[in-house]
Design a protein around this motif. Sequence first.
Motif, mmCIF file in Angstrom:
data_model
loop_
_atom_site.group_PDB
_atom_site.id
_atom_site.type_symbol
_atom_site.label_atom_id
_atom_site.label_comp_id
_atom_site.label_asym_id
_atom_site.label_seq_id
_atom_site.Cartn_x
_atom_site.Cartn_y
_atom_site.Cartn_z
ATOM 1 N N LEU A 112 0.812 -1.220 0.000
ATOM 2 C CA LEU A 112 0.000 0.000 0.000
ATOM 3 C C LEU A 112 0.850 1.276 0.000
ATOM 4 O O LEU A 112 0.314 2.370 -0.186
ATOM 5 C CB LEU A 112 -0.918 0.032 1.234
ATOM 6 N N LEU A 113 2.162 1.132 0.219
ATOM 7 C CA LEU A 113 3.025 2.306 0.380
ATOM 8 C C LEU A 113 2.965 3.283 -0.805
ATOM 9 O O LEU A 113 2.848 4.497 -0.585
ATOM 10 C CB LEU A 113 4.463 1.857 0.646
ATOM 11 N N PRO A 114 3.043 2.817 -2.078
ATOM 12 C CA PRO A 114 2.951 3.782 -3.190
ATOM 13 C C PRO A 114 1.649 4.580 -3.179
ATOM 14 O O PRO A 114 1.657 5.795 -3.435
ATOM 15 C CB PRO A 114 3.043 2.894 -4.436
ATOM 16 N N ILE A 115 0.536 3.906 -2.850
ATOM 17 C CA ILE A 115 -0.759 4.594 -2.810
ATOM 18 C C ILE A 115 -0.784 5.603 -1.659
ATOM 19 O O ILE A 115 -1.271 6.732 -1.810
ATOM 20 C CB ILE A 115 -1.908 3.578 -2.642
ATOM 21 N N ILE A 116 -0.260 5.199 -0.510
ATOM 22 C CA ILE A 116 -0.252 6.096 0.659
ATOM 23 C C ILE A 116 0.583 7.348 0.359
ATOM 24 O O ILE A 116 0.162 8.476 0.644
ATOM 25 C CB ILE A 116 0.306 5.357 1.901
ATOM 26 N N ILE A 117 1.765 7.141 -0.243
ATOM 27 C CA ILE A 117 2.619 8.286 -0.596
ATOM 28 C C ILE A 117 1.930 9.174 -1.632
ATOM 29 O O ILE A 117 1.976 10.403 -1.551
ATOM 30 C CB ILE A 117 3.991 7.786 -1.107
ATOM 31 N N THR A 118 1.257 8.552 -2.600
ATOM 32 C CA THR A 118 0.506 9.321 -3.602
ATOM 33 C C THR A 118 -0.552 10.191 -2.933
ATOM 34 O O THR A 118 -0.679 11.386 -3.237
ATOM 35 C CB THR A 118 -0.166 8.378 -4.614
ATOM 36 N N LEU A 119 -1.304 9.591 -2.008
ATOM 37 C CA LEU A 119 -2.367 10.328 -1.312
ATOM 38 C C LEU A 119 -1.794 11.469 -0.466
ATOM 39 O O LEU A 119 -2.265 12.605 -0.543
ATOM 40 C CB LEU A 119 -3.157 9.371 -0.420
ATOM 41 N N VAL A 120 -0.776 11.147 0.337
ATOM 42 C CA VAL A 120 -0.210 12.150 1.260
ATOM 43 C C VAL A 120 0.348 13.345 0.491
ATOM 44 O O VAL A 120 0.066 14.507 0.816
ATOM 45 C CB VAL A 120 0.887 11.513 2.145
ATOM 46 N N LEU A 121 1.125 13.071 -0.562
ATOM 47 C CA LEU A 121 1.726 14.169 -1.319
ATOM 48 C C LEU A 121 0.693 14.927 -2.154
ATOM 49 O O LEU A 121 0.782 16.144 -2.300
ATOM 50 C CB LEU A 121 2.844 13.647 -2.219
ATOM 51 N N SER A 122 -0.301 14.226 -2.690
ATOM 52 C CA SER A 122 -1.356 14.899 -3.463
ATOM 53 C C SER A 122 -2.122 15.866 -2.569
ATOM 54 O O SER A 122 -2.443 16.988 -2.977
ATOM 55 C CB SER A 122 -2.321 13.875 -4.070
ATOM 56 N N LEU A 123 -2.416 15.415 -1.339
ATOM 57 C CA LEU A 123 -3.179 16.243 -0.409
ATOM 58 C C LEU A 123 -2.343 17.391 0.150
ATOM 59 O O LEU A 123 -2.822 18.527 0.269
ATOM 60 C CB LEU A 123 -3.709 15.393 0.739
ATOM 61 N N SER A 124 -1.065 17.103 0.474
ATOM 62 C CA SER A 124 -0.241 18.144 1.103
ATOM 63 C C SER A 124 0.233 19.201 0.104
ATOM 64 O O SER A 124 0.333 20.384 0.434
ATOM 65 C CB SER A 124 0.963 17.513 1.813
ATOM 66 N N THR A 125 0.525 18.778 -1.135
ATOM 67 C CA THR A 125 0.980 19.739 -2.146
ATOM 68 C C THR A 125 -0.159 20.275 -2.994
ATOM 69 O O THR A 125 0.014 21.245 -3.726
ATOM 70 C CB THR A 125 2.004 19.090 -3.093
ATOM 71 N N ARG A 126 -1.329 19.619 -2.881
ATOM 72 C CA ARG A 126 -2.494 19.953 -3.717
ATOM 73 C C ARG A 126 -2.140 19.866 -5.196
ATOM 74 O O ARG A 126 -2.631 20.631 -6.020
ATOM 75 C CB ARG A 126 -3.041 21.339 -3.366
ATOM 76 N N ASN A 127 -1.269 18.929 -5.496
ATOM 77 C CA ASN A 127 -0.840 18.697 -6.875
ATOM 78 C C ASN A 127 -0.793 17.191 -7.110
ATOM 79 O O ASN A 127 0.062 16.490 -6.560
ATOM 80 C CB ASN A 127 0.537 19.327 -7.116
ATOM 81 N N VAL A 128 -1.715 16.696 -7.912
ATOM 82 C CA VAL A 128 -1.847 15.256 -8.111
ATOM 83 C C VAL A 128 -0.677 14.692 -8.908
ATOM 84 O O VAL A 128 -0.265 13.550 -8.698
ATOM 85 C CB VAL A 128 -3.188 14.939 -8.814
ATOM 86 N N VAL A 129 -0.108 15.484 -9.817
ATOM 87 C CA VAL A 129 1.017 15.004 -10.618
ATOM 88 C C VAL A 129 2.207 14.660 -9.719
ATOM 89 O O VAL A 129 2.844 13.609 -9.877
ATOM 90 C CB VAL A 129 1.428 16.056 -11.680
ATOM 91 N N ILE A 130 2.492 15.533 -8.758
ATOM 92 C CA ILE A 130 3.603 15.276 -7.817
ATOM 93 C C ILE A 130 3.331 13.994 -7.036
ATOM 94 O O ILE A 130 4.214 13.139 -6.878
ATOM 95 C CB ILE A 130 3.782 16.470 -6.846
#
Length: 506
Positions: free
Chosen positions: A9-27
């Motif tokens: 689940l780690l890639p998904i968790i990192i995707t979610l955390v960074l998408s939410l914190s940076t408000r940038n889904v590409v990052i």
Amino acid sequence: MEQTDISSLLPIIITLVLSLSTRNVVIGLFAGVLTGVFMLNGLQPLDAFGIMVKDHLVPQLTDGYNAGVLVLLVFIGGFVALMEQSGGGQAFAEKVTHWISTKCKAQLSAWFGGIFIFFSDLGTPLIVGPVFRPLFEKLKLSRQKLAFIIDSTSSPVAILIPFIGWGVYIMGLIQKEFTALALETSDWQAFINAIPFQFYAFLAIFIVPLVAIKKLDFGPMAEAEAQAQKGIFTGQSQDQLTAFTHKNAKPSFVWAPLLVMAVVLISMLGPLGFPFEKVSGSAFRAALSTSYLFAAMTLLILMAVYGVRNLTDGIAVYLKGMGNMMQVAIILVLAWTLSGIGKDLGTAAYIAEQAQGGFPSWLVPAVAFLLAAIISFATGSSWGTFAIMMPLVIPTAVAIDAPLYASIGAVLSGGLFGDHCSPISETTILSSTGAGCDQYEHFRTQLPYALLNGGIALISFVVAGIFETSLVLVGALVLQVCAVYLLAQWHQHKQVAKEQGQLSQA
């Protein structure tokens, strides 16, 4: 190398955390993909980047289905840019405004305009807002109401149309999961089957005529309308959107290209049995790409003939519109890549395994709706939310025999709901700008309507999880009518009591 433990689940968790914190889904998506590559190949940065490009990104781009989707998106982007920069939308709208003499007609006309300009969620505020803004002010309707109507007919309409950018993008995400799961249903059929379960989109669209015809305003919107009735227009923005206009632009700039598009599409797909028989995805995308190209050529010629833009300028606008789809293409490719890496890590298998351990299958649509809403609200991106949620929800629904199409509809509805509630959403910003309304004022006045529709949608997904029938949509709309009427009555009684209290104090 397939893992079936929580580390997958780690890639998904990192995707979610960074998408939410940076408000940038590409990052977020890029970081998730890179994390997955590290997990599969070890922590060797130079090698990992090379492997990510060679073994994961390039195969997504060279895949026949994926390439067809990306090409189609480019053609759509070019056509939408031409439409927005032709002046035809304004000419068409102004043609029908001469008979609009009442508040109800003005609101319904703006609503119809938003539905008619279905080809782009961004086209609605660009065209409808500037055209109807003076009319709303003349009839003493608030700019908050215009922004609300624009927002309720941009994304909610676009998300229901399978042959424009939204539908093509969503079907691309669906097909990737269906292929991985060896499901025979086509992406087109899955999208069509999920339409009756897009509860939030239908609720958002149909609340506008309900409020307009019955004058059922409530919450901050009712206060804004009361002020506008007195000639006091609150919440005006200095950052007003000015749409492209030209004295020679004609209403035919809108209907003629769309007519050409329909004729080309039918002539190419009709002999193959469309819409009554299944048509291969490659034939469908080829026909759509061709129809968008011919529609764009029609518009280019019309603009040149009427002296709005010469061919050189028109082609420049078209090419720029094609380039504007680059970010969408990047999100899609990264989402496809993350889905493939998740399969290698066993992410979907792990989630399904945990869900089978006691999670009731009928709750999947409701939970998917809530998760998608939270992600969309925090990031302001419904498309990014779809890219994150589809690879999780579809395999889980299949594994535990949850209602598949209701679950897909829940992801789409949740993404749209969160987007409608988010003050940082692109459609929120554009809708307020197009209406000449302060962004916060639009967010504040629309929020009660969005929360009402979201609450009804959540109840509907619980019911749809038990009874997967399109009749749930009818029940949702009936519940909406009752809820809006009761809320409006409550607000009216509250206002009367407030006025009576002020009189007694005086």
